[in-house]
Design a protein around this motif. Structure first.
Motif, PDB file in Angstrom:
ATOM      1  N   ARG A 183       7.878   2.368   8.627  1.00 57.14           N
ATOM      2  CA  ARG A 183       9.622   2.347   8.132  1.00 57.14           C
ATOM      3  C   ARG A 183       9.318   0.843   7.037  1.00 57.14           C
ATOM      4  O   ARG A 183       8.362  -0.170   7.685  1.00 57.14           O
ATOM      5  N   VAL A 191       8.193   9.900  11.658  1.00 57.79           N
ATOM      6  CA  VAL A 191       8.322   8.493  10.599  1.00 57.79           C
ATOM      7  C   VAL A 191       7.365   8.923  11.757  1.00 57.79           C
ATOM      8  O   VAL A 191       7.175   7.453  12.892  1.00 57.79           O
ATOM      9  N   ASP A 230      15.152   0.208   8.847  1.00 57.19           N
ATOM     10  CA  ASP A 230      14.588   1.403   8.806  1.00 57.19           C
ATOM     11  C   ASP A 230      14.494   2.862   8.417  1.00 57.19           C
ATOM     12  O   ASP A 230      14.552   4.105   8.527  1.00 57.19           O
ATOM     13  N   ARG A 231      14.433   2.458   7.387  1.00 57.27           N
ATOM     14  CA  ARG A 231      13.605   3.571   5.877  1.00 57.27           C
ATOM     15  C   ARG A 231      12.785   3.755   6.295  1.00 57.27           C
ATOM     16  O   ARG A 231      12.015   2.973   6.474  1.00 57.27           O
ATOM     17  N   PRO A 232      12.275   5.101   6.296  1.00 56.69           N
ATOM     18  CA  PRO A 232      10.913   5.402   6.173  1.00 56.69           C
ATOM     19  C   PRO A 232      10.246   5.488   5.074  1.00 56.69           C
ATOM     20  O   PRO A 232      10.542   5.375   4.248  1.00 56.69           O
TER      21      PRO A 232
END
Length: 705
Positions: free
Chosen positions: A520, A517, A524-526
């Motif tokens: 973000r 990744v 903490d979402r890619p």
């Protein structure tokens, strides 16, 4: 007297304990005069004086006992000075930088230095220990057998006196019992001095260590130097004339006229040679351009040579390299129809890829002559070709012919197209995928079926979920993996803050273990991922390529971010395939390295050797030339600072590094070296403690309160 365990000296405070006990033991009584006790009182006063003396002796004995016990545990010792025959140590440092190749009295300056070093070593006889070392930007010890010491044939490094003196200081510190001195032989080139005064102050050469500086340099030198050779970029278009600019400097005291110069460009099959001349005043620089015209695609190596003889030949030649290449082929796949091309996701991407970023790492967009007086814009870095799956058949994709494939909407691709992309990436292709829901008119498969096909193929970065819409606040990129070459330019907010981009919708995923990744969103979402599949690479940007999921396409960051993602997949970011180094720089790859060719301008003579061979043991670049290593071409030149022959006197050298100069005409150090041999005194303190304890026991039994 010194102590090994100085922490026990704090126990000296316990000396106060006997004093406190003595004071508390004194009786405070009320005196009552009785007539019947008059004669007994006279007898008691006669013995009180003796008891008072014994009590004071007992107090002093107890205090001394505590003090001796504290010193015993602190382990006192006396440092011994040892001077024995055969204890002499001399460190010989011989300068082997590029300036030492200038003519001297018996050949080169380094030959003179070796001859004087042999004389200095012979002064001590056979009982002394002598440590020999060459130094330039680093220090290399060697076996100093007087019958076999000879100057190296090639001297091309730059001077670093600070590194040499540090090495000598550490070698002497490792043998404290020796009576040591240091001898440094050099031309005392000013460029070798440490520029940072604080760095020089950290040297802290011991004051008792004498340093003899032997100057083998020339009073004056005549030197012409090629300091730089540059082109507009490391990657040039075939439609653009290649111009190499060379900068010369005259370090001599006389002007030079009609200096002949030769510039040679070669790709291994064809060579182009140009000759020019230039007038150069003393103490000044001039720039000269060589126009090689249009060159065919390939990697070209350029060598610019001064066809004159001066005192320093190493800087009469300088190299550079560049790549002539057509714009990289990029296949842009749009799942929609050509009729809606102005509204399709591919419209934004293709327009961005056709533009040229005005950065040093990429070629500028300039205009070149079309041959009939007209002008035509120079092609950019990418050559995008848009394919609409609703109207066109998917063309054949084979790496490296198809350098990069870009999918503008992951939800619009049918399963058969995804399967062909899987074969392409597995064979070594590069794939860039933008998220989408496939909701455009004429868009192909639904998003759900596309997600299943992506995951079954292995092209997905993990488990794909349904698109997620933001609330009142848009999604923003909050973290970037700056160590990765794809996003490293955006690590500095002044170059571009990706946190300014706003997205109304994104594609949530659960990343697989093998997925990296790179950026973000909140929570903490890619936002950007990369993973390997077979021989190829797959990068996912988890928002749309157009304005349907946000207005980021109108941001000034849209163009550089799209270019950076595409260029990194095509290995066009970072240093790239052509890398510039100086002699003495550390190698990037230790696993494999190459030896400089005998004729640096001929790439056919380049050879690669393994790190385990004798030629591959060096971890630094040791020779000028071109080296092929790890898929990259290294251009190795001498450092420009060695071209300046300005020198400093011995006195200024000693003052700069704050060293103790050796007394002229003597081989003895100015002071005796104190060794680390410790003569411990604890047995004596133990004996004193036993005597004091015995005395305390005796006095305590004979003394009453």
């Amino acid at each position: 007297m010194n102590f090994i365990q100085t922490g026990f000296l704090i126990g000296g405070l316990a000396v106060a304990i006997p004093v406190l006990v003595h004071l508390l033991s004194r009786w405070q009584v009320r005196r009552v005069e009785l007539g019947t006790m008059r004669f007994l009182q006279e007898v008691m006063q006669d013995g009180a004086q003796r008891r008072r003396i014994r009590r004071w002796l007992l107090l002093l004995t107890r205090m001394a006992t505590v003090a001796v016990l504290v010193l015993l545990f602190a382990r006192p010792y006396l440092p011994e000075t040892i001077r024995r025959d055969g204890d002499r140590l001399r460190v010989m440092l011989i300068d082997r930088s590029a300036s030492m190749s200038m003519p001297g009295q018996s050949g080169r300056l380094i030959d003179d230095a070796v001859a004087q070093a042999k004389d200095a070593a012979a002064e001590l006889g056979t009982d002394a220990t002598i440590l020999w070392a060459w130094f330039d930007s680093s220090v290399e010890p060697f076996d100093g057998n007087l019958t076999r010491v000879s100057a190296p044939r090639s001297v091309v490094g730059d001077t670093n006196y600070l590194a040499a003196l540090r090495w000598a200081r550490d070698r002497v510190a490792a043998d404290d019992d020796a009576i040591a001195d240091v001898v440094i032989l050099s031309d005392l080139q000013q460029s070798g001095l440490a520029s940072d005064a604080l760095e020089t102050a950290t040297l802290k050469m011991p004051k008792h260590l004498p340093v003899r500086v032997i100057d083998v340099g020339r009073p004056a030198a005549n030197n012409l130097a090629i300091q730089t050779v540059t082109t507009a970029s490391k990657r040039l278009s075939p439609q653009r004339d290649v111009i190499a600019d060379a900068t010369l400097f005259n370090f001599g005291t006389l002007p030079m006229e009609e200096i002949p110069m030769t510039a040679t460009a070669t790709n291994g099959r064809r060579s182009v040679r140009l000759k020019k001349s230039i007038n150069l005043p003393d103490g000044q620089a001039q720039e000269l351009s060589f126009d090689f015209g249009k060159l065919e695609p390939g990697t070209w190596q350029v060598t610019v040579q001064l066809d004159v003889e001066d005192d320093l030949a190493v800087d009469n030649r300088r190299m550079t390299a560049f790549e002539i290449a057509q714009p990289a082929s990029v296949l842009v796949i749009d799942g929609g129809s050509r009729d809606a091309a102005q509204l399709a996701e591919s419209f934004y991407l293709a327009a961005a890829l056709r533009q040229t970023r005005r950065e040093a790492a990429l070629p500028d967009e300039v205009e070149v002559s079309a041959g009939d007086g007209q002008t035509a814009p120079q092609s950019g870095l990418f050559d995008p070709q848009v394919v609409f799956l609703y109207d066109d058949a998917l063309p054949e994709m084979q790496p490296p012919r198809t350098g990069l494939v870009v999918v503008t909407d992951s939800g619009s691709l049918p399963q058969r197209a995804i399967q062909r992309l899987e074969s392409y990436v597995t064979a070594g292709g590069k794939l860039l995928v933008f998220a989408g829901d496939g909701g455009e008119p004429g868009g192909g498969a639904t998003a759900a079926s596309s997600h299943t096909a992506w995951q079954q193929s292995g092209l997905a970065p993990g488990t794909l979920q349904m698109p997620l819409r933001s609330g009142a606040m848009p999604f923003r990129i909050t973290s970037v993996e700056s160590a990765d070459s794809m996003l490293s330019p955006f690590a500095d907010p002044q170059s571009g803050d990706l946190g300014r981009l706003a997205f109304d919708q994104m594609l949530p995923i659960q990343p697989a273990a093998q997925t990296d990744v790179l950026a973000r969103f909140e929570g903490d979402r890619p936002a950007l991922t990369r993973h390997r599949l077979g021989q190829g690479d797959v990068v996912w940007f988890l928002s749309s390529a157009d304005a349907s999921w946000g207005n980021w396409t109108t941001s000034p960051l849209y163009l550089p971010l799209v270019h950076q993602m595409a260029a990194d997949l095509l290995d066009l970011t970072g240093e790239g395939k052509i890398r510039y180094r100086s002699v003495g720089d550390r190698r990037d790859l230790v696993a494999t390295q190459a030896a400089p060719s005998a004729t640096p301008s001929d790439p056919a003579t380049l050879r690669t050797v393994s790190a385990g061979s004798r030629d591959g043991e060096s971890l630094t670049f040791g020779q000028i030339g071109f080296e092929q290593s790890g898929g990259a071409l290294y251009v190795v030149n001498s450092t420009a600072k060695e071209s300046d022959p300005t020198r400093i006197p011995v006195e200024q050298f000693s003052e700069h590094f704050q060293i103790t100069p050796a007394e002229p005409g003597t081989n003895e150090p100015t002071e005796t070296v104190q060794g680390e041999h410790r003569h411990e005194l604890w047995p004596w303190f133990a004996a004193v403690a036993v005597v004091l304890l015995t005395a305390e026991f005796s006095l305590a039994n004979r003394t009453t309160a």
